[in-house]
Design a protein around this motif. Structure first.
Motif, mmCIF file in Angstrom:
data_model
loop_
_atom_site.group_PDB
_atom_site.id
_atom_site.type_symbol
_atom_site.label_atom_id
_atom_site.label_comp_id
_atom_site.label_asym_id
_atom_site.label_seq_id
_atom_site.Cartn_x
_atom_site.Cartn_y
_atom_site.Cartn_z
ATOM 1 N N ILE A 138 0.574 -1.440 0.044
ATOM 2 C CA ILE A 138 0.357 0.154 0.101
ATOM 3 C C ILE A 138 1.369 1.338 0.138
ATOM 4 C CG2 ILE A 138 -2.062 1.245 1.270
ATOM 5 C CD1 ILE A 138 -2.797 -1.046 2.216
ATOM 6 N N GLN A 139 2.142 1.763 0.756
ATOM 7 C CA GLN A 139 2.913 2.453 0.709
ATOM 8 C C GLN A 139 3.570 2.557 -0.818
ATOM 9 O OE1 GLN A 139 5.535 2.564 3.870
ATOM 10 N NE2 GLN A 139 3.770 2.061 5.360
ATOM 11 N N SER A 140 4.077 1.445 -1.053
ATOM 12 C CA SER A 140 5.158 1.639 -2.405
ATOM 13 C C SER A 140 3.367 2.392 -3.579
ATOM 14 C CB SER A 140 5.055 0.272 -2.984
ATOM 15 O OG SER A 140 5.579 0.312 -4.015
ATOM 16 N N ALA A 141 2.522 1.910 -3.737
ATOM 17 C CA ALA A 141 1.173 2.580 -3.824
ATOM 18 C C ALA A 141 1.095 4.057 -4.172
ATOM 19 C CB ALA A 141 0.114 1.435 -4.644
ATOM 20 N N ARG A 142 1.237 4.354 -3.416
ATOM 21 C CA ARG A 142 1.111 5.528 -2.372
ATOM 22 C C ARG A 142 2.174 6.427 -3.240
ATOM 23 N NH1 ARG A 142 -1.668 4.086 3.591
ATOM 24 N NH2 ARG A 142 -3.573 3.734 2.800
ATOM 25 N N ARG A 143 3.760 6.377 -2.671
ATOM 26 C CA ARG A 143 4.633 6.684 -3.234
ATOM 27 C C ARG A 143 4.272 7.054 -4.725
ATOM 28 N NH1 ARG A 143 7.277 3.692 0.673
ATOM 29 N NH2 ARG A 143 7.232 2.011 -0.580
ATOM 30 N N LEU A 144 3.902 5.794 -5.540
ATOM 31 C CA LEU A 144 3.488 5.953 -7.078
ATOM 32 C C LEU A 144 2.946 7.141 -7.548
ATOM 33 C CD1 LEU A 144 4.282 2.104 -7.646
ATOM 34 C CD2 LEU A 144 5.807 4.523 -8.456
ATOM 35 N N ARG A 145 1.857 7.295 -6.452
ATOM 36 C CA ARG A 145 0.608 8.042 -6.564
ATOM 37 C C ARG A 145 1.561 9.269 -6.994
ATOM 38 N NH1 ARG A 145 -3.142 5.388 -5.052
ATOM 39 N NH2 ARG A 145 -2.851 5.514 -3.105
ATOM 40 N N ARG A 146 1.982 9.643 -5.556
ATOM 41 C CA ARG A 146 2.103 10.902 -5.483
ATOM 42 C C ARG A 146 3.765 11.634 -6.046
ATOM 43 N NH1 ARG A 146 2.597 9.246 0.334
ATOM 44 N NH2 ARG A 146 4.102 9.025 0.674
ATOM 45 N N SER A 147 4.061 9.848 -6.600
ATOM 46 C CA SER A 147 5.109 11.165 -7.660
ATOM 47 C C SER A 147 4.526 11.239 -8.928
ATOM 48 C CB SER A 147 6.470 9.545 -7.616
ATOM 49 O OG SER A 147 7.348 9.899 -8.980
#
Length: 79
Positions: free
Chosen positions: A36-45
């Motif tokens: 979940i955190q990895s997906a959020r970082r990608l989305r924020r990026s």
């Protein structure tokens, strides 16, 4: 609905998982949290890249930025 998956971990991922488990997370919680955190970082990026593109394309914003830079330069103490 939760689904079970199988993951093959390399040494680095295994060490990271052990570290998360040592912090009190179960193996499943640690893996779910990491995904979940990895997906959020990608989305924020992606969102940040889109914002940068929009600002670069905004002539009024660029003009204002250059005006602020000019003002700051005029206030700078002589060298």
């Amino acid at each position: 609905m939760a689904r079970a998956i199988s993951v093959r971990l390399n040494d680095e991922a295994e060490r990271a998982l052990r570290s998360l488990e040592a912090a009190g997370l179960s193996r499943s919680e640690a893996i779910r949290s990491a995904v979940i955190q990895s997906a959020r970082r990608l989305r924020r990026s992606s969102e940040l890249a889109a914002e940068v593109s929009a600002l670069e394309a905004d002539d009024a914003d660029r003009d204002e930025m250059l005006a602020v830079v000019g003002l700051m330069e005029s206030l700078r103490a002589p060298r």
